[in-house]
Design a protein around this motif. Sequence first.
Motif, PDB file in Angstrom:
ATOM      1  N   ALA A  64       0.845  -1.206   0.000  1.00 56.69           N
ATOM      2  CA  ALA A  64       0.000   0.000   0.000  1.00 56.69           C
ATOM      3  C   ALA A  64       0.875   1.250   0.000  1.00 56.69           C
ATOM      4  N   GLY A  65       1.973   1.231   0.746  1.00 58.87           N
ATOM      5  CA  GLY A  65       2.902   2.365   0.739  1.00 58.87           C
ATOM      6  C   GLY A  65       3.538   2.553  -0.621  1.00 58.87           C
ATOM      7  N   ALA A  66       3.874   1.454  -1.279  1.00 62.10           N
ATOM      8  CA  ALA A  66       4.447   1.545  -2.628  1.00 62.10           C
ATOM      9  C   ALA A  66       3.445   2.190  -3.588  1.00 62.10           C
ATOM     10  N   GLU A  67       2.187   1.798  -3.482  1.00 59.28           N
ATOM     11  CA  GLU A  67       1.163   2.395  -4.348  1.00 59.28           C
ATOM     12  C   GLU A  67       0.997   3.886  -4.069  1.00 59.28           C
ATOM     13  N   ARG A  68       1.082   4.284  -2.799  1.00 59.09           N
ATOM     14  CA  ARG A  68       0.952   5.711  -2.462  1.00 59.09           C
ATOM     15  C   ARG A  68       2.061   6.529  -3.116  1.00 59.09           C
ATOM     16  N   VAL A  69       3.301   6.071  -3.007  1.00 58.61           N
ATOM     17  CA  VAL A  69       4.385   6.876  -3.590  1.00 58.61           C
ATOM     18  C   VAL A  69       4.325   6.860  -5.114  1.00 58.61           C
ATOM     19  N   LEU A  70       3.854   5.768  -5.690  1.00 60.63           N
ATOM     20  CA  LEU A  70       3.744   5.705  -7.154  1.00 60.63           C
ATOM     21  C   LEU A  70       2.611   6.587  -7.673  1.00 60.63           C
ATOM     22  N   ALA A  71       1.651   6.915  -6.826  1.00 63.17           N
ATOM     23  CA  ALA A  71       0.529   7.765  -7.234  1.00 63.17           C
ATOM     24  C   ALA A  71       0.870   9.247  -7.134  1.00 63.17           C
ATOM     25  N   GLY A  72       2.075   9.562  -6.697  1.00 64.51           N
ATOM     26  CA  GLY A  72       2.476  10.961  -6.542  1.00 64.51           C
ATOM     27  C   GLY A  72       2.454  11.721  -7.859  1.00 64.51           C
ATOM     28  N   PRO A  73       2.470  13.042  -7.774  1.00 61.19           N
ATOM     29  CA  PRO A  73       2.349  13.870  -8.976  1.00 61.19           C
ATOM     30  C   PRO A  73       3.657  14.035  -9.751  1.00 61.19           C
TER      31      PRO A  73
END
Length: 201
Positions: A64-73
């Motif tokens: 989930a943390g990996a997905e959060r950073v990959l969703a960054g702008p």
Amino acid sequence: MPAARESLLDAAYLALRRRSWSAVRMVDVAAVAGVSRQTLYNEFGSKDGLARALVRREADGYLAGAERVLAGPADPRERLLALAEWTASAARANPLVRAMLTGCWSERLPSPTLSAVPSTSAVPAQRRADGPLPSPSDFVALVRDRAVAAIAGPGAVKGDVGELTRSCELAVRLSLSCVTAPPAEGGVAELMRFTWPRQAR
């Protein structure tokens, strides 16, 4: 009973931070969570079931943390650099994440088998925990595929993302190498800026 389950997993993780898994007692985990020992056994079945559930939760938290950073702008390169930093910091902060990513389970940690175990649990979350757990190579594939999906976007054609897939896998593998052998100075992202494949720049 999701709230009780999370409290029990929190208590088990806290106990693991303080002592080796072999010294963690179920009665103490239940007491810290404020529930009965029977509730603990109803939820997880056994100490092995608790260990598998704890490992599953930490694996899910890392992903989930990996997905959060990959969703960054940020642009794709910066997203992958942030992913590398996240991987290294998550492994530094959490011994279970480190063990899952590297396959190196110390004697202080539970060492659940990665294959599925027979489950008779009526608790859906425990049946999932009793299923197969991700290996280090599974994590490479899972994170690589998330990175490709985040960067390529929903309309990408599979044949068009071959080079991106290779770059994402390289980023994941480089970040994992920094988990086992941290860079001396400058951080993971700084190291990767100088080793990045030309086509990813």
